[in-house]
Design an enzyme around this catalytic site. Structure first.
Site, PDB file in Angstrom:
ATOM      1  CB  CYS A 188       8.200  -6.352  10.453  1.00  0.00           C
ATOM      2  SG  CYS A 188       6.431  -6.149  10.659  1.00  0.00           S
ATOM      3  CB  CYS A 229       6.185  -3.953   8.347  1.00  0.00           C
ATOM      4  SG  CYS A 229       6.100  -4.194  10.114  1.00  0.00           S
ATOM      5  CG  ASP A 230       9.085  -4.198   5.610  1.00  0.00           C
ATOM      6  OD1 ASP A 230       8.437  -3.136   5.582  1.00  0.00           O
ATOM      7  OD2 ASP A 230      10.064  -4.382   6.349  1.00  0.00           O
TER       8      ASP A 230
END
Ligand code: NAP
Length: 308
Positions: A132, A135-136
């Site tokens: 992701c 997300c990261d």
């Protein structure tokens, strides 16, 4: 007889639980075997509104769970639904051998990231391998470093474009020589100077388990069979998702890829069965959209029960 059983404990499931509990429906939530869902597999969540410094994925899910149980949600932890029978009324779920009868069901079983299955991928998950970018991608470990994205669909293109904000260079590794992504997305991606496509290539190994972090990938050319090594600090796998909907085969209407098809609002093709989150959403797949869908399903279930 239950009023409402919620299947799944990701953002959609817990949000549905908070709303149905506050509506005095005394919900029962079956967590599944990965309580908290996909968010618990990521480190820090920086795009969930309300947490300006970000929030740890597991911590966010624990907060949602506490909030849901505070209002009286009953929870069956670590249990999974083995099968369902939506052919009549009441609706029936078999959970570890026990049959539960209920007037309504909210399906919030989520989806899993497809994995490459390459050596090193599993060992280096959260140590440079991630599923992701949203997300990261902004984590310090990826800043100004070469990064690799695997896949040729819209997700891979979107992730590659997003990562250009942080990376020194993004390599888009695809097993064929043309992208599956929508034309506009493909054109935008290929026009981006920071993105280098690597065609006809598959990852044979994620390096380097012995250093306990990602240092590169070993690639194999699918046409010539040649192998090569590409240095990078992160591997973003974006080869699609698999909705966790196998137990609903032949009961709920689904797309070919297994996403539950929604009618009006969160309604499925079966009366009293509602769906929310990644199992019914192939487009947005964000924590906040899943939470919103969980809220909608709870309100739809509440209205359905009131009308019975
Ligand atoms: P997808 O369209 O199924 O694409 C998956 C990609 O990964 C394909 O290019 C596929 O290669 C490759 N792939 C699959 N398995 C692989 C493997 N084992 N090794 C290497 N490569 C592999 O999945 P997606 O990109 O997640 O998109 C899913 C749906 O969501 C699509 O309908 C998409 O349009 C939609 N979506 C839309 C947006 C948007 O509109 N903004 C954003 C994201 C997703 P092949 O091409 O060779 O099969």
């Amino acid at each position: 007889m239950e009023n409402v059983v919620i299947i799944g404990s990701g953002c959609a499931g817990w949000t549905a639980a908070i709303y149905t509990a506050r509506a005095n429906l005394n919900p029962l939530l079956i967590t599944g075997q990965q309580p908290g869902g996909l968010l618990t597999t990521t480190s820090i969540v920086e795009n969930f509104p309300g947490f300006r410094d970000g929030v740890e994925g597991t911590g966010l899910m624990t907060e949602m769970q506490e909030q849901a149980t505070r209002f009286g949600t009953r929870v069956q932890y670590l249990s999974r639904v083995d099968s369902v029978d939506f052919s009549g009324s009441p609706l029936k779920l078999t959970v570890e051998g026990e049959v539960i009868e209920t007037k309504s069901v909210i399906v919030a079983v989520g989806a899993g990231h497809k994995h490459l299955g390459a050596p090193g991928e599993h060992e280096l998950e959260n140590k440079g391998v991630t599923y992701c970018a949203t997300c990261d991608g902004a984590l310090p470990v990826f800043r100004n470093k070469p990064l690799v994205v695997i896949g040729g669909g819209d997700s891979a293109c979107e992730e590659a474009m997003y990562l250009t904000r942080f990376a020194s260079q993004v390599y888009l590794i695809h097993r064929r020589d043309s992208l599956r992504a929508s034309r506009i997305m493909a054109e935008r991606t290929l026009a981006n100077e920071k993105i280098t496509p690597v065609w006809n290539s598959v990852v044979e190994e994620v390096l380097d388990v012995s250093q306990d972090k990602v240092t590169g990938v070993r690639l194999k050319n699918t046409v010539t069979g040649e192998t090569s090594t590409l240095d990078c600090a992160g591997v973003f796998v974006a080869i699609g998702h698999t909705p966790n909907t196998q137990i609903f085969q032949n009961q709920l209407t689904m797309t070919e890829a297994g996403y539950i098809v929604l009618g009006e609002g969160s309604r499925t093709n079966v009366q009293g069965v509602f769906a929310a989150g990644d199992c019914a959403d192939s487009v947005y797949r964000q924590a906040i959209t899943a939470a919103g869908m969980g809220c909608a399903a709870a309100i739809d279930a509440e209205r359905y029960l009131a009308g019975l």
